[in-house]
Design a protein around this motif. Structure first.
Motif, PDB file in Angstrom:
ATOM      1  N   CYS A 459      54.791   1.009  82.430  1.00 44.78           N
ATOM      2  CA  CYS A 459      55.078   2.271  83.116  1.00 44.78           C
ATOM      3  C   CYS A 459      54.138   3.357  82.610  1.00 44.78           C
ATOM      4  CB  CYS A 459      56.534   2.655  82.853  1.00 44.78           C
ATOM      5  SG  CYS A 459      57.016   4.233  83.555  1.00 44.78           S
ATOM      6  N   HIS A 461      54.605   6.415  82.528  1.00 46.63           N
ATOM      7  CA  HIS A 461      55.288   7.572  81.946  1.00 46.63           C
ATOM      8  C   HIS A 461      55.282   7.476  80.421  1.00 46.63           C
ATOM      9  CE1 HIS A 461      59.156   9.874  80.962  1.00 46.63           C
ATOM     10  NE2 HIS A 461      58.249  10.777  81.274  1.00 46.63           N
ATOM     11  N   LEU A 462      56.059   6.538  79.865  1.00 46.93           N
ATOM     12  CA  LEU A 462      56.097   6.398  78.404  1.00 46.93           C
ATOM     13  C   LEU A 462      56.016   4.936  77.974  1.00 46.93           C
ATOM     14  CD1 LEU A 462      58.654   9.152  77.286  1.00 46.93           C
ATOM     15  CD2 LEU A 462      56.234   9.011  76.705  1.00 46.93           C
ATOM     16  N   CYS A 477      61.472   1.317  86.424  1.00 49.43           N
ATOM     17  CA  CYS A 477      61.407   1.441  84.967  1.00 49.43           C
ATOM     18  C   CYS A 477      62.802   1.679  84.390  1.00 49.43           C
ATOM     19  CB  CYS A 477      60.484   2.590  84.564  1.00 49.43           C
ATOM     20  SG  CYS A 477      60.356   2.699  82.778  1.00 49.43           S
ATOM     21  N   HIS A 480      63.385   5.676  82.056  1.00 53.14           N
ATOM     22  CA  HIS A 480      63.698   7.008  82.597  1.00 53.14           C
ATOM     23  C   HIS A 480      63.675   7.026  84.115  1.00 53.14           C
ATOM     24  CE1 HIS A 480      61.508   7.422  78.678  1.00 53.14           C
ATOM     25  NE2 HIS A 480      62.704   7.855  78.370  1.00 53.14           N
TER      26      HIS A 480
END
Ligand code: FES
Length: 509
Positions: A459, A461-462, A477, A480
């Motif tokens: 992902c 994002h993180l 994901c 989050h």
């Protein structure tokens, strides 16, 4: 029909065409840029423009693309997070303020529907919540007491208007229902009529502060004095991603064999609970039932969720035909109340609205009304209640810990052995799978024609690993709630970048 953030087709989505955009970009600094074309963004944009601000609304896809196009649109003061929980976490005065605000929203939507003659099937109704065993009886009784103390008109009833088995039940007056997209479109049209500007297919990829807010979307940069992120969850990396847990919820619409559609709203007390109502759309009645909620990315076989929900509907109603099956995302705040106001960790000119639980129509509209007051400098007691910077470490602690235990588990799982590439041989057309090989991992989707589409499962994002969502044909994901289509393009925030493309033949021997 419009697009939505998944493969399934919602009842609302099927019955509406693309919004006929009527505005053109103006070359000046906007007072407020609003990002997100769901009920929160559109209502906020309309109210601010009406209040005298020059507003620009940016939507990554099309109006109603996210959860507003997939909600079941209950307008209820009997909220998902009970007044008992709100009272325990924030006090009875806050519970009362939330109840009043929720009731005001129903009145606001009714007023808008009347004032602008919106053909959205708005209808007032009662809500029934019912228990089916002793444990549920006790829970319902204490929730009913808290709801009464919060000011709701709660009555006890011996039976339900529907033939649903119950051991106890309550009736709450003053609820309503509507079709969300005709309402959304009319507000968007009125926003444009009073000078507001809407841009669709404009995904925000960067935000900077240079005296004012500069928003980048592809090759374009827009400037505003204030920014409102009405993207369901804020894009990028923020504390709120640790304070909101993403869930998927499932819905089916059905035609019944007899014309005995429920006239009110119904909620059982199962875990997760089922929610029931009906709506006339384009002259046809539909039963709408939702449920089977689970954390995003935590079930791969989401088709099973649809089958279980359908089985429940068939057990309780005389169904002629299930016409629609769809799922949607929502965000559960760890302490039970949404986060509406200034975005934590950002400049003071950035505002956010998120964490609506399953009450997006209510809280999205509360957010719009509150943000208007905040930007106008009008005192509103809800500002402190929904402040995203509030500190409630004890109230949200257990949920916070268990949620982050899930996040931690995802990181650990990356190290565990997984399927090898030859297992792709049994990947059916229309299905996806994350595979691990020698030194890497791939998220591989086989389309209906047998062609493989492969991306990195990491992902953007993180860096958690995404999971396959078989019902919506998406990469979800579990950390989050970011979601991507089979080719890795972003469907839902908080990710703003696509999954990295990989090539099966070039990468794997
Ligand atoms: Fe945060 Fe994927 S959504 S890591």
């Amino acid at each position: 029909m419009i697009n939505r953030d998944g493969y399934t087709i919602s009842l609302w989505q099927q019955h509406i065409s693309a919004f006929p955009l009527g505005s053109t970009l103006q070359a000046h600094v906007y007072d407020v840029i609003i990002v997100g074309g769901g009920i929160t963004g559109v209502t906020t944009a309309f109210l601010l423009q009406e209040a005298g601000f020059k507003c620009l609304l940016l939507e990554a896809a099309n109006l109603g693309y996210g959860t507003t196009g997939g909600t079941t649109a209950h307008l209820n003061t009997l909220l998902d997070v009970s007044y008992e929980t709100i009272g325990k976490n924030f006090g009875e005065q806050v519970a009362r303020a939330v109840a009043v605000a929720s009731a005001n929203v129903i009145g606001f939507i009714e007023k808008m529907a009347q004032e602008y003659a919106i053909d959205c099937g708005f209808k007032t109704a009662d809500a029934y919540q019912y228990a089916q065993n002793k444990e549920q009886d006790d829970a319902l009784a204490s929730q009913a007491t808290a709801a009464t103390n919060a000011g709701l008109d709660v009555g006890r009833v011996a039976t339900l208007p529907l033939p649903l088995r119950c051991t106890s039940a309550i009736q709450v007056k003053g609820q309503a229902m509507f079709s969300p997209l005709p309402y959304l479109y009319e507000l968007a049209k009125e926003f444009e009529n009073i000078g507001g500007v809407i841009l669709e297919n404009t995904r925000v990829t960067n935000i900077e502060h240079k005296g004012k807010v500069e928003v980048t979307a592809g090759e374009h940069t827009f400037a505003g004095r204030k920014l409102v992120l009405a993207t369901h969850i804020p894009p990028g990396i923020n504390l709120l991603h640790l304070r909101c847990i993403s869930y998927r919820s499932y819905a089916v619409a059905a035609r019944l064999a007899q014309n005995d559609y429920p006239q009110d709203l119904y909620y059982d007390m199962e875990e997760p609970f089922h929610y029931i109502r009906s709506q006339e759309v384009d002259g046809e009645q539909y039963l709408i039932v939702g449920g089977e909620d689970h954390k995003t990315g935590h079930h791969e076989n989401t088709n099973l969720c649809f089958r279980q929900l359908e089985a429940w509907v068939n057990k309780h109603f005389n169904v002629l035909e299930v016409t629609h099956r769809w799922s949607s995302q929502f965000y559960e705040p760890v302490d039970g109340l949404p986060y509406i106001g200034q975005l934590p960790g950002e400049e003071e000119d950035v505002y956010v609205a998120t964490g609506f639980s399953g009450n997006g129509m209510i809280y999205g509209t509360i957010a719009a009304l509150l943000l208007r007051d905040m930007l106008l400098g009008v005192l509103n007691e809800l500002e402190m209640i929904f402040d995203p910077n509030r500190l409630k470490p004890i109230a949200g602690f257990s949920n916070f810990i268990s949620h982050n235990a899930d996040v931690a588990m995802q990181y650990v799982n990356k190290l565990l052995p997984a399927a090898s590439l030859h297992l792709l041989a049994d990947l059916a057309p229309g299905e996806g799978r994350v595979i691990k090989y020698e030194s890497g991992k791939m998220a591989v989707y086989k389309d209906e024609g047998g062609e493989l589409h492969s991306v990195s499962p990491v992902c953007t994002h993180l860096k958690c690993d995404v999971s396959w969502n078989s019902g919506e044909k998406s990469w979800d994901c579990p950390c989050h709630g970011a979601r991507y289509n089979p080719d890795g393009q972003v469907l839902n925030c908080p990710a703003t970048m696509a999954l990295e493309p990989l090539h099966v033949a070039a990468t794997v021997k």
